[in-house]
Write a protein that holds these residues in place. Structure first.
Motif, PDB file in Angstrom:
ATOM      1  N   GLN A  64       9.559  10.397  -0.169  1.00 48.78           N
ATOM      2  CA  GLN A  64       8.259   9.986  -0.740  1.00 48.78           C
ATOM      3  C   GLN A  64       7.655   8.833   0.054  1.00 48.78           C
ATOM      4  N   VAL A  65       8.494   7.849   0.350  1.00 52.87           N
ATOM      5  CA  VAL A  65       8.004   6.648   1.038  1.00 52.87           C
ATOM      6  C   VAL A  65       7.605   6.965   2.478  1.00 52.87           C
ATOM      7  N   THR A  66       8.434   7.697   3.198  1.00 52.54           N
ATOM      8  CA  THR A  66       8.115   8.004   4.594  1.00 52.54           C
ATOM      9  C   THR A  66       6.874   8.891   4.699  1.00 52.54           C
ATOM     10  N   ALA A  67       6.706   9.810   3.742  1.00 44.31           N
ATOM     11  CA  ALA A  67       5.511  10.657   3.733  1.00 44.31           C
ATOM     12  C   ALA A  67       4.269   9.824   3.486  1.00 44.31           C
ATOM     13  N   ALA A  68       4.344   8.900   2.534  1.00 49.55           N
ATOM     14  CA  ALA A  68       3.202   8.031   2.233  1.00 49.55           C
ATOM     15  C   ALA A  68       2.861   7.150   3.429  1.00 49.55           C
ATOM     16  N   ALA A  69       3.909   6.626   4.101  1.00 51.22           N
ATOM     17  CA  ALA A  69       3.679   5.776   5.268  1.00 51.22           C
ATOM     18  C   ALA A  69       2.985   6.552   6.371  1.00 51.22           C
ATOM     19  N   ASP A  86       0.838  -1.211   0.000  1.00 50.39           N
ATOM     20  CA  ASP A  86       0.000   0.000   0.000  1.00 50.39           C
ATOM     21  C   ASP A  86       0.870   1.257   0.000  1.00 50.39           C
ATOM     22  N   VAL A  87       1.909   1.244   0.800  1.00 50.67           N
ATOM     23  CA  VAL A  87       2.816   2.399   0.869  1.00 50.67           C
ATOM     24  C   VAL A  87       3.526   2.580  -0.464  1.00 50.67           C
ATOM     25  N   ALA A  88       3.974   1.480  -1.055  1.00 52.19           N
ATOM     26  CA  ALA A  88       4.662   1.556  -2.346  1.00 52.19           C
ATOM     27  C   ALA A  88       3.758   2.148  -3.422  1.00 52.19           C
ATOM     28  N   LYS A  89       2.512   1.702  -3.436  1.00 56.90           N
ATOM     29  CA  LYS A  89       1.567   2.203  -4.431  1.00 56.90           C
ATOM     30  C   LYS A  89       1.324   3.685  -4.255  1.00 56.90           C
ATOM     31  N   SER A  90       1.152   4.131  -2.996  1.00 57.74           N
ATOM     32  CA  SER A  90       0.905   5.541  -2.715  1.00 57.74           C
ATOM     33  C   SER A  90       2.115   6.405  -3.060  1.00 57.74           C
ATOM     34  N   ALA A  91       3.319   5.877  -2.808  1.00 61.75           N
ATOM     35  CA  ALA A  91       4.547   6.641  -3.064  1.00 61.75           C
ATOM     36  C   ALA A  91       5.016   6.528  -4.503  1.00 61.75           C
ATOM     37  N   LYS A  92       4.325   5.646  -5.284  1.00 59.83           N
ATOM     38  CA  LYS A  92       4.679   5.433  -6.695  1.00 59.83           C
ATOM     39  C   LYS A  92       6.111   4.906  -6.846  1.00 59.83           C
ATOM     40  N   VAL A  93       6.418   3.914  -6.014  1.00 62.79           N
ATOM     41  CA  VAL A  93       7.703   3.215  -6.120  1.00 62.79           C
ATOM     42  C   VAL A  93       7.421   1.718  -6.090  1.00 62.79           C
ATOM     43  N   SER A  94       8.456   0.925  -6.337  1.00 64.64           N
ATOM     44  CA  SER A  94       8.279  -0.524  -6.276  1.00 64.64           C
ATOM     45  C   SER A  94       8.146  -0.981  -4.826  1.00 64.64           C
ATOM     46  N   LYS A  95       7.581  -2.163  -4.634  1.00 64.80           N
ATOM     47  CA  LYS A  95       7.432  -2.718  -3.290  1.00 64.80           C
ATOM     48  C   LYS A  95       8.811  -2.949  -2.657  1.00 64.80           C
ATOM     49  N   ALA A  96       9.788  -3.390  -3.470  1.00 67.23           N
ATOM     50  CA  ALA A  96      11.132  -3.635  -2.950  1.00 67.23           C
ATOM     51  C   ALA A  96      11.765  -2.348  -2.434  1.00 67.23           C
ATOM     52  N   TYR A 125       0.979   3.666   8.373  1.00 64.24           N
ATOM     53  CA  TYR A 125       1.660   2.365   8.300  1.00 64.24           C
ATOM     54  C   TYR A 125       2.396   2.051   9.596  1.00 64.24           C
ATOM     55  N   ARG A 126       2.260   0.802  10.060  1.00 64.26           N
ATOM     56  CA  ARG A 126       3.018   0.306  11.207  1.00 64.26           C
ATOM     57  C   ARG A 126       3.810  -0.919  10.761  1.00 64.26           C
ATOM     58  N   PRO A 127       5.115  -0.950  11.061  1.00 69.33           N
ATOM     59  CA  PRO A 127       5.945  -2.070  10.585  1.00 69.33           C
ATOM     60  C   PRO A 127       5.558  -3.383  11.238  1.00 69.33           C
ATOM     61  N   ASN A 128       5.698  -4.456  10.493  1.00 67.43           N
ATOM     62  CA  ASN A 128       5.529  -5.810  10.998  1.00 67.43           C
ATOM     63  C   ASN A 128       6.871  -6.242  11.579  1.00 67.43           C
ATOM     64  N   GLU A 129       6.976  -6.199  12.924  1.00 71.45           N
ATOM     65  CA  GLU A 129       8.262  -6.447  13.559  1.00 71.45           C
ATOM     66  C   GLU A 129       8.773  -7.860  13.308  1.00 71.45           C
ATOM     67  N   LEU A 130       7.873  -8.828  13.255  1.00 74.64           N
ATOM     68  CA  LEU A 130       8.307 -10.196  12.996  1.00 74.64           C
ATOM     69  C   LEU A 130       8.912 -10.311  11.611  1.00 74.64           C
ATOM     70  N   ALA A 131       8.239  -9.702  10.618  1.00 71.38           N
ATOM     71  CA  ALA A 131       8.763  -9.742   9.260  1.00 71.38           C
ATOM     72  C   ALA A 131      10.101  -9.020   9.177  1.00 71.38           C
ATOM     73  N   ARG A 132      10.201  -7.903   9.880  1.00 75.07           N
ATOM     74  CA  ARG A 132      11.458  -7.146   9.871  1.00 75.07           C
ATOM     75  C   ARG A 132      12.588  -7.976  10.459  1.00 75.07           C
ATOM     76  N   SER A 133      12.311  -8.678  11.558  1.00 75.70           N
ATOM     77  CA  SER A 133      13.367  -9.466  12.190  1.00 75.70           C
ATOM     78  C   SER A 133      13.827 -10.598  11.276  1.00 75.70           C
ATOM     79  N   MET A 134      12.910 -11.159  10.498  1.00 77.93           N
ATOM     80  CA  MET A 134      13.282 -12.224   9.577  1.00 77.93           C
ATOM     81  C   MET A 134      14.139 -11.685   8.435  1.00 77.93           C
ATOM     82  N   THR A 135      13.929 -10.409   8.089  1.00 76.12           N
ATOM     83  CA  THR A 135      14.692  -9.800   7.009  1.00 76.12           C
ATOM     84  C   THR A 135      16.061  -9.347   7.472  1.00 76.12           C
ATOM     85  N   THR A 136      16.100  -8.677   8.634  1.00 73.73           N
ATOM     86  CA  THR A 136      17.341  -8.066   9.107  1.00 73.73           C
ATOM     87  C   THR A 136      18.133  -8.954  10.053  1.00 73.73           C
ATOM     88  N   GLY A 137      17.470  -9.990  10.610  1.00 69.82           N
ATOM     89  CA  GLY A 137      18.130 -10.820  11.602  1.00 69.82           C
ATOM     90  C   GLY A 137      18.064 -10.237  12.996  1.00 69.82           C
TER      91      GLY A 137
END
Length: 356
Positions: free
Chosen positions: A44-49, A15-25, A54-66
């Motif tokens: 752009q992304v932080t403003a859209a968030a 949703d944030v990517a779509k609003s900011a007109k950037v890719s999801k990655a 938007y609230r980050p998914n902490e579990l998903a973040r931990s799996m990505t960043t370790g």
């Protein structure tokens, strides 16, 4: 009946990517704090968030960043002002470094401590600060180290674990308090602790005191009494002051015994307050009838009549030091483990008088 069900689904990275007109990655890199993007895209992304909530998914973040961005803290008694202030020091350092803190209370029970550590490891905390309830039972702490969780011990050290520890200078502090009483002519001094024990039970061996901080204080007390020529001082080291009723019974047993103590050292501020109340209930005047010193400069010690002489422990600084050491470990510090001993001072007030 009013419906309190959520009106919409949580905002996602897509949703944030779509609003900011950037890719999801790209949005994921900005929101996750990794990778490289231009300042314009980041704005752009932080403003859209922000607009979308938007609230980050902490579990998903931990799996990505370790990393989960959280520190687990297990203390013995969160209602004890000593531990509350320590947690404040830990939290202040953690927040500045970008970590959240999850606090668990063991109630000085080994089973509760083990359950809390298991839960925190399951929550993928980045590190642990633990006040061990039983320094002779550390397999669960070894297991935590074994799965790669950095560990710092607080208030109580376990040398066999070879991990960082932050403690007070407990033996020296107890010697200082005892010598202060001796300078007023006191010889029959009682030392009262909240460790489990029957009314009238006194210290005979180390197994009765599984917390090394309490054991070191008792050792300091006994060393100072021995140096002053006092025999059988261990008989006035009393266990069992676990709550007000038990403390009342411990105090009554002490005052009804022989020799009758002319002064009492309380092993922590909770016990100190309970002892003070017991003495008041019995109509005893401090320090005319009996003197008292308490560990830790809790707020209540300055508002009693008289104010209480205390061993002042820099607990906030101890908490800060423990958090700083843990975060250094999380960030890859490879130094050998260290035991940081924080010195204490005696604040002399009105609760110590000449022995009668």
């Amino acid at each position: 009946m009013k419906d309190f069900a959520p009106s919409k689904r949580p905002v996602t990275v897509a949703d944030v990517a779509k609003s900011a007109k950037v890719s999801k990655a790209t949005a994921a890199r900005v929101l996750g704090g990794y990778g490289t993007v231009s300042d314009k895209v980041r704005s752009q992304v932080t403003a859209a968030a922000a607009v979308l909530g938007y609230r980050p998914n902490e579990l998903a973040r931990s799996m990505t960043t370790g990393r989960s961005g959280t520190i687990g803290v297990v203390v013995g008694d969160i209602e004890n002002a000593f531990f509350s202030l320590a947690v404040r020091g830990i939290s202040d350092v953690a927040r500045t470094a970008g970590f959240n803190v999850i606090i668990a209370n063991s109630g000085e029970e080994l089973s509760a401590e083990k359950a809390a550590i298991d839960l925190l490891i399951g929550r993928r905390v980045d590190g642990l600060i633990v006040t061990p309830s039983d320094c002779g039972a550390s397999d669960h702490l070894s297991d935590a180290i074994g799965v790669g969780v950095p560990l710092v011990l607080f208030d109580r050290a376990i040398p066999a674990l070879q991990v960082d520890a932050v403690t007070g200078a407990d033996r020296d502090a107890a010697m200082m308090a005892t010598r202060h009483l001796q300078s007023f002519g006191h010889r029959h001094i009682a030392y009262v602790t909240a460790r489990e024990g029957e009314v009238g039970e006194y210290f005979t061996d180390e197994s009765q005191l599984p917390a090394t901080s309490v054991l070191r204080r008792v050792e300091g007390f006994l060393a100072a009494q021995s140096a002053n020529g006092v025999q059988d001082a261990h008989r006035l080291v009393r266990l069992g002051a676990v709550d007000q009723d038990h403390t009342d019974a411990v105090v009554a047993h002490l005052l009804g015994g022989t020799p009758r103590p002319s002064a009492i050292i309380a092993s922590d501020s909770v016990v100190g307050l309970e002892v003070f109340r017991s003495l008041q209930t019995r109509g005893l005047s401090v320090p005319r009838d009996i003197s008292i010193i308490s560990f830790f400069n809790a707020d209540w010690t300055t508002v009693t009549t008289p104010p209480i002489t205390v061993v002042d422990q820099p607990v906030y600084e101890m908490g800060r030091r423990a958090a700083e050491r843990l975060i250094a470990r999380i960030d890859g510090g490879a130094e050998a483990s260290q035991h940081f001993t924080i010195q204490t001072t005696l604040i002399s007030r009105g609760s110590v008088g000449q022995a009668s």
